[in-house]
Design a protein around this motif. Structure first.
Motif, PDB file in Angstrom:
ATOM      1  N   ARG A  57     -24.445 -42.974  41.091  1.00 37.98           N
ATOM      2  CA  ARG A  57     -24.352 -41.550  40.700  1.00 37.98           C
ATOM      3  C   ARG A  57     -25.749 -41.030  40.388  1.00 37.98           C
ATOM      4  NH1 ARG A  57     -20.003 -43.009  41.736  1.00 37.98           N
ATOM      5  NH2 ARG A  57     -17.990 -42.614  40.711  1.00 37.98           N
ATOM      6  N   ALA A  58     -25.947 -39.756  40.720  1.00 41.50           N
ATOM      7  CA  ALA A  58     -27.231 -39.100  40.450  1.00 41.50           C
ATOM      8  C   ALA A  58     -27.226 -38.495  39.051  1.00 41.50           C
ATOM      9  CB  ALA A  58     -27.463 -38.008  41.484  1.00 41.50           C
ATOM     10  N   TYR A  59     -28.344 -38.595  38.342  1.00 41.49           N
ATOM     11  CA  TYR A  59     -28.513 -37.914  37.049  1.00 41.49           C
ATOM     12  C   TYR A  59     -29.920 -37.318  36.981  1.00 41.49           C
ATOM     13  CZ  TYR A  59     -24.069 -39.819  35.790  1.00 41.49           C
ATOM     14  OH  TYR A  59     -22.720 -40.090  35.795  1.00 41.49           O
ATOM     15  N   SER A  60     -29.978 -36.030  36.683  1.00 46.11           N
ATOM     16  CA  SER A  60     -31.268 -35.349  36.565  1.00 46.11           C
ATOM     17  C   SER A  60     -32.042 -35.918  35.385  1.00 46.11           C
ATOM     18  CB  SER A  60     -31.060 -33.862  36.312  1.00 46.11           C
ATOM     19  OG  SER A  60     -30.392 -33.275  37.397  1.00 46.11           O
ATOM     20  N   CYS A  73     -29.265 -36.535  30.175  1.00 41.07           N
ATOM     21  CA  CYS A  73     -28.288 -35.761  29.398  1.00 41.07           C
ATOM     22  C   CYS A  73     -26.962 -35.878  30.154  1.00 41.07           C
ATOM     23  CB  CYS A  73     -28.750 -34.307  29.329  1.00 41.07           C
ATOM     24  SG  CYS A  73     -27.522 -33.191  28.628  1.00 41.07           S
ATOM     25  N   VAL A  74     -26.007 -36.544  29.543  1.00 47.00           N
ATOM     26  CA  VAL A  74     -24.773 -36.875  30.264  1.00 47.00           C
ATOM     27  C   VAL A  74     -23.561 -36.504  29.421  1.00 47.00           C
ATOM     28  CG1 VAL A  74     -23.404 -38.775  31.235  1.00 47.00           C
ATOM     29  CG2 VAL A  74     -25.902 -38.821  31.415  1.00 47.00           C
ATOM     30  N   ASN A  75     -22.597 -35.832  30.040  1.00 48.44           N
ATOM     31  CA  ASN A  75     -21.336 -35.649  29.296  1.00 48.44           C
ATOM     32  C   ASN A  75     -20.190 -36.393  29.965  1.00 48.44           C
ATOM     33  OD1 ASN A  75     -20.893 -33.894  31.367  1.00 48.44           O
ATOM     34  ND2 ASN A  75     -20.294 -32.167  30.093  1.00 48.44           N
ATOM     35  N   VAL A  77     -16.863 -37.187  31.721  1.00 48.41           N
ATOM     36  CA  VAL A  77     -15.931 -36.519  32.623  1.00 48.41           C
ATOM     37  C   VAL A  77     -14.628 -37.302  32.523  1.00 48.41           C
ATOM     38  CG1 VAL A  77     -15.420 -36.128  35.075  1.00 48.41           C
ATOM     39  CG2 VAL A  77     -17.706 -35.636  34.191  1.00 48.41           C
ATOM     40  N   GLY A  80     -13.685 -40.299  34.617  1.00 51.60           N
ATOM     41  CA  GLY A  80     -14.876 -40.591  35.423  1.00 51.60           C
ATOM     42  C   GLY A  80     -15.401 -41.996  35.172  1.00 51.60           C
ATOM     43  N   PHE A  81     -15.939 -42.616  36.184  1.00 49.02           N
ATOM     44  CA  PHE A  81     -16.451 -43.983  36.064  1.00 49.02           C
ATOM     45  C   PHE A  81     -17.809 -44.001  35.368  1.00 49.02           C
ATOM     46  CE2 PHE A  81     -19.204 -47.336  37.840  1.00 49.02           C
ATOM     47  CZ  PHE A  81     -18.561 -48.447  37.321  1.00 49.02           C
ATOM     48  N   PHE A  82     -18.798 -43.338  35.956  1.00 49.67           N
ATOM     49  CA  PHE A  82     -20.167 -43.533  35.496  1.00 49.67           C
ATOM     50  C   PHE A  82     -20.475 -42.788  34.207  1.00 49.67           C
ATOM     51  CE2 PHE A  82     -23.139 -45.917  38.255  1.00 49.67           C
ATOM     52  CZ  PHE A  82     -24.054 -46.239  37.268  1.00 49.67           C
ATOM     53  N   SER A  83     -19.969 -41.567  34.086  1.00 50.43           N
ATOM     54  CA  SER A  83     -20.312 -40.780  32.889  1.00 50.43           C
ATOM     55  C   SER A  83     -19.818 -41.502  31.637  1.00 50.43           C
ATOM     56  CB  SER A  83     -19.721 -39.371  32.978  1.00 50.43           C
ATOM     57  OG  SER A  83     -18.317 -39.432  33.106  1.00 50.43           O
ATOM     58  N   THR A 120     -24.503 -29.546  31.649  1.00 52.08           N
ATOM     59  CA  THR A 120     -25.590 -30.526  31.721  1.00 52.08           C
ATOM     60  C   THR A 120     -26.618 -30.148  32.785  1.00 52.08           C
ATOM     61  OG1 THR A 120     -24.213 -31.893  33.143  1.00 52.08           O
ATOM     62  CG2 THR A 120     -24.293 -32.493  30.807  1.00 52.08           C
ATOM     63  N   ARG A 257     -27.095 -28.859  43.000  1.00 51.95           N
ATOM     64  CA  ARG A 257     -25.642 -28.813  42.739  1.00 51.95           C
ATOM     65  C   ARG A 257     -25.172 -30.171  42.251  1.00 51.95           C
ATOM     66  NH1 ARG A 257     -24.421 -25.501  48.106  1.00 51.95           N
ATOM     67  NH2 ARG A 257     -25.256 -27.382  49.018  1.00 51.95           N
ATOM     68  N   TYR A 258     -24.372 -30.154  41.191  1.00 50.78           N
ATOM     69  CA  TYR A 258     -23.873 -31.414  40.636  1.00 50.78           C
ATOM     70  C   TYR A 258     -22.571 -31.871  41.303  1.00 50.78           C
ATOM     71  CZ  TYR A 258     -27.154 -31.677  36.677  1.00 50.78           C
ATOM     72  OH  TYR A 258     -28.266 -31.815  35.876  1.00 50.78           O
TER      73      TYR A 258
HETATM   74  C1  LIG Z   1     -28.450 -34.362  41.897  1.00 48.95           C
HETATM   75  C2  LIG Z   1     -27.405 -34.536  40.820  1.00 48.95           C
HETATM   76  C3  LIG Z   1     -27.797 -34.586  39.488  1.00 48.95           C
HETATM   77  C4  LIG Z   1     -26.839 -34.740  38.484  1.00 48.95           C
HETATM   78  N1  LIG Z   1     -27.249 -34.758  37.185  1.00 48.95           N
HETATM   79  C5  LIG Z   1     -26.342 -34.879  36.189  1.00 48.95           C
HETATM   80  C6  LIG Z   1     -26.765 -34.860  34.824  1.00 48.95           C
HETATM   81  O1  LIG Z   1     -27.952 -34.701  34.503  1.00 48.95           O
HETATM   82  N2  LIG Z   1     -25.802 -35.009  33.869  1.00 48.95           N
HETATM   83  C7  LIG Z   1     -24.478 -35.169  34.177  1.00 48.95           C
HETATM   84  O2  LIG Z   1     -23.656 -35.317  33.237  1.00 48.95           O
HETATM   85  N3  LIG Z   1     -24.050 -35.181  35.465  1.00 48.95           N
HETATM   86  C8  LIG Z   1     -24.957 -35.063  36.474  1.00 48.95           C
HETATM   87  N4  LIG Z   1     -24.538 -35.104  37.779  1.00 48.95           N
HETATM   88  C9  LIG Z   1     -23.114 -35.421  38.059  1.00 48.95           C
HETATM   89  C10 LIG Z   1     -22.977 -36.959  38.094  1.00 48.95           C
HETATM   90  O3  LIG Z   1     -23.648 -37.487  39.228  1.00 48.95           O
HETATM   91  C11 LIG Z   1     -21.515 -37.405  38.208  1.00 48.95           C
HETATM   92  O4  LIG Z   1     -20.914 -36.744  39.289  1.00 48.95           O
HETATM   93  C12 LIG Z   1     -20.708 -37.139  36.936  1.00 48.95           C
HETATM   94  O5  LIG Z   1     -21.292 -37.823  35.815  1.00 48.95           O
HETATM   95  C13 LIG Z   1     -19.262 -37.670  37.112  1.00 48.95           C
HETATM   96  O6  LIG Z   1     -19.358 -39.012  37.522  1.00 48.95           O
HETATM   97  P1  LIG Z   1     -18.192 -40.040  37.115  1.00 48.95           P
HETATM   98  O7  LIG Z   1     -18.495 -41.325  37.804  1.00 48.95           O
HETATM   99  O8  LIG Z   1     -18.009 -40.077  35.641  1.00 48.95           O
HETATM  100  O9  LIG Z   1     -16.896 -39.362  37.721  1.00 48.95           O
HETATM  101  P2  LIG Z   1     -16.124 -39.821  39.053  1.00 48.95           P
HETATM  102  O10 LIG Z   1     -15.500 -41.150  38.801  1.00 48.95           O
HETATM  103  O11 LIG Z   1     -17.085 -39.705  40.200  1.00 48.95           O
HETATM  104  O12 LIG Z   1     -15.066 -38.666  39.195  1.00 48.95           O
HETATM  105  C14 LIG Z   1     -13.912 -38.575  38.367  1.00 48.95           C
HETATM  106  C15 LIG Z   1     -13.262 -37.225  38.523  1.00 48.95           C
HETATM  107  O13 LIG Z   1     -14.068 -36.211  37.910  1.00 48.95           O
HETATM  108  C16 LIG Z   1     -14.400 -35.175  38.859  1.00 48.95           C
HETATM  109  N5  LIG Z   1     -15.817 -34.833  38.608  1.00 48.95           N
HETATM  110  C17 LIG Z   1     -16.884 -35.444  39.144  1.00 48.95           C
HETATM  111  N6  LIG Z   1     -18.040 -34.898  38.669  1.00 48.95           N
HETATM  112  C18 LIG Z   1     -17.678 -33.941  37.812  1.00 48.95           C
HETATM  113  C19 LIG Z   1     -18.406 -33.027  36.993  1.00 48.95           C
HETATM  114  N7  LIG Z   1     -19.768 -33.009  36.984  1.00 48.95           N
HETATM  115  N8  LIG Z   1     -17.694 -32.176  36.210  1.00 48.95           N
HETATM  116  C20 LIG Z   1     -16.354 -32.174  36.216  1.00 48.95           C
HETATM  117  N9  LIG Z   1     -15.585 -33.019  36.974  1.00 48.95           N
HETATM  118  C21 LIG Z   1     -16.250 -33.880  37.762  1.00 48.95           C
HETATM  119  C22 LIG Z   1     -14.207 -35.795  40.220  1.00 48.95           C
HETATM  120  O14 LIG Z   1     -13.847 -34.803  41.170  1.00 48.95           O
HETATM  121  C23 LIG Z   1     -13.072 -36.787  39.970  1.00 48.95           C
HETATM  122  O15 LIG Z   1     -11.831 -36.138  40.059  1.00 48.95           O
HETATM  123  C24 LIG Z   1     -25.463 -34.899  38.802  1.00 48.95           C
HETATM  124  C25 LIG Z   1     -25.077 -34.862  40.151  1.00 48.95           C
HETATM  125  C26 LIG Z   1     -26.019 -34.668  41.143  1.00 48.95           C
HETATM  126  C27 LIG Z   1     -25.581 -34.614  42.576  1.00 48.95           C
END
Ligand SMILES: Cc1cc2nc3c(=O)[nH]c(=O)nc-3n(C[C@H](O)[C@H](O)[C@H](O)COP(=O)(O)OP(=O)(O)OC[C@H]3O[C@@H](n4cnc5c(N)ncnc54)[C@H](O)[C@@H]3O)c2cc1C
Length: 259
Positions: A57-60, A73-75, A77, A80-83, A120, A257-258
């Motif tokens: 996963r990408a994080y700024s 800075c992470v919230n 989700v 969600g797996f990575f957050s 975020t 775009r996130y």
């Molecule tokens: C270039 C880039 C930079 C990013 N920087 C940040 C950052 O600085 N901080 C940050 O917190 N995140 C950031 N993100 C988003 C991050 O990469 C993950 O997508 C986010 O943390 C969710 O990942 P997860 O593994 O927890 O959820 P997943 O396991 O991938 O998804 C679980 C569910 O949540 C939904 N979901 C996925 N992402 C989001 C979201 N952002 N909001 C609401 N629902 C979502 C999915 O559709 C899915 O249904 C960035 C993404 C990109 C492309």
């Protein structure tokens, strides 16, 4: 070519909003003295899930370059797996990553700039402001005007509010504008979506400028203002559409775009 994988160790974890479950995470990188990146770039974190599949996963990066360190800075989700993995990390825990990556960086020569974020999406903006207005040493804004328009639903989601308020109080060329979409009656600040405030700033900027566009670097168009937008796709699109409807060129609008 295989991407070089580094290990970062969590040195400090701060919950910056309990209701939003948002965390400021500080890391140092093992085996590196310096981590070179441009403010606004992101890192790709990697971790194997319980089924043995490598997840990325990408994080700024939420900080300016600082020795071998970077902040995120992470919230959380829901589901969600990575957050959640990051939010559950303890100080001292390691995480793999590659990077830096991305083109969401300040265009040179620096122009006046509207930074636009929700949620975020504030992470790279913190990096920009730390870089332009460092705590020690001269400001790098070169007299350019920088607006940060930050939109959230509730005041508890205004991440890094004290940091941005302090920087705005210290630097008259930096203006921090917050706007809430679901504020209660006691909120005395701005309301509504970010694009409304962005449109006002863009319109006022245009009317404050002379008809003559300054010439920028050779070969580059003479834009005298850029917008940097970061957050979820709907917000990014709404702001891009609004600015292009005001006559902005696509090249003036840089976005991340996130989703
Ligand atoms: C270039 C880039 C930079 C990013 N920087 C940040 C950052 O600085 N901080 C940050 O917190 N995140 C950031 N993100 C988003 C991050 O990469 C993950 O997508 C986010 O943390 C969710 O990942 P997860 O593994 O927890 O959820 P997943 O396991 O991938 O998804 C679980 C569910 O949540 C939904 N979901 C996925 N992402 C989001 C979201 N952002 N909001 C609401 N629902 C979502 C999915 O559709 C899915 O249904 C960035 C993404 C990109 C492309």
């Amino acid at each position: 070519m295989a991407r070089e994988l580094h290990t970062a160790r969590l040195t400090q974890k701060t919950c910056i909003s309990d209701p939003a479950q948002c965390f400021h995470l500080e890391y140092v990188i093992e085996g590196l003295d310096q981590f070179a990146f441009k403010p606004g770039q992101f890192v790709s974190l990697v971790k194997e899930d319980s089924r043995g599949k490598m997840q990325t996963r990408a994080y700024s990066i939420a900080s300016a370059p600082r020795a071998n360190a970077f902040d995120l800075c992470v919230n959380r989700v829901e589901g969600g797996f990575f957050s959640n993995l990051l939010a559950d990390m303890e100080e001292g825990d390691p995480i793999g990553f590659h990077g830096p990556h991305g083109l969401f960086t300040l265009r040179q020569p620096l122009t006046d700039a509207i930074l636009i974020a929700t949620g975020t999406g504030i992470a790279p903006m913190r990096g920009f402001i730390e870089h332009l207005f460092p705590d020690h040493g001269p400001s790098l804004s070169n007299g350019r005007k920088i607006w940060l328009v930050y939109g959230t639903r509730y005041p508890t989601e205004l991440y890094y509010r004290e940091f941005f308020e302090r920087k705005a109080a210290e630097h008259e060329d930096f203006e921090y504008i917050t706007t809430l979409s679901r504020a209660k009656e006691d909120w005395t600040g701005q309301r509504g979506y970010v694009q409304e405030h962005v449109a006002r700033i863009a319109t006022e900027h245009l009317s404050s400028q002379s008809q003559d566009m300054p010439t920028a670097a050779e070969g580059a168009p003479g834009f005298n203002i850029h917008a940097y937008i970061c957050g979820l796709n709907d917000m990014v699109s709404a702001n891009r559409e609004r600015l292009t409807s005001l006559g902005w060129d696509k090249k003036q609008i840089i976005f991340e775009r996130y989703d």
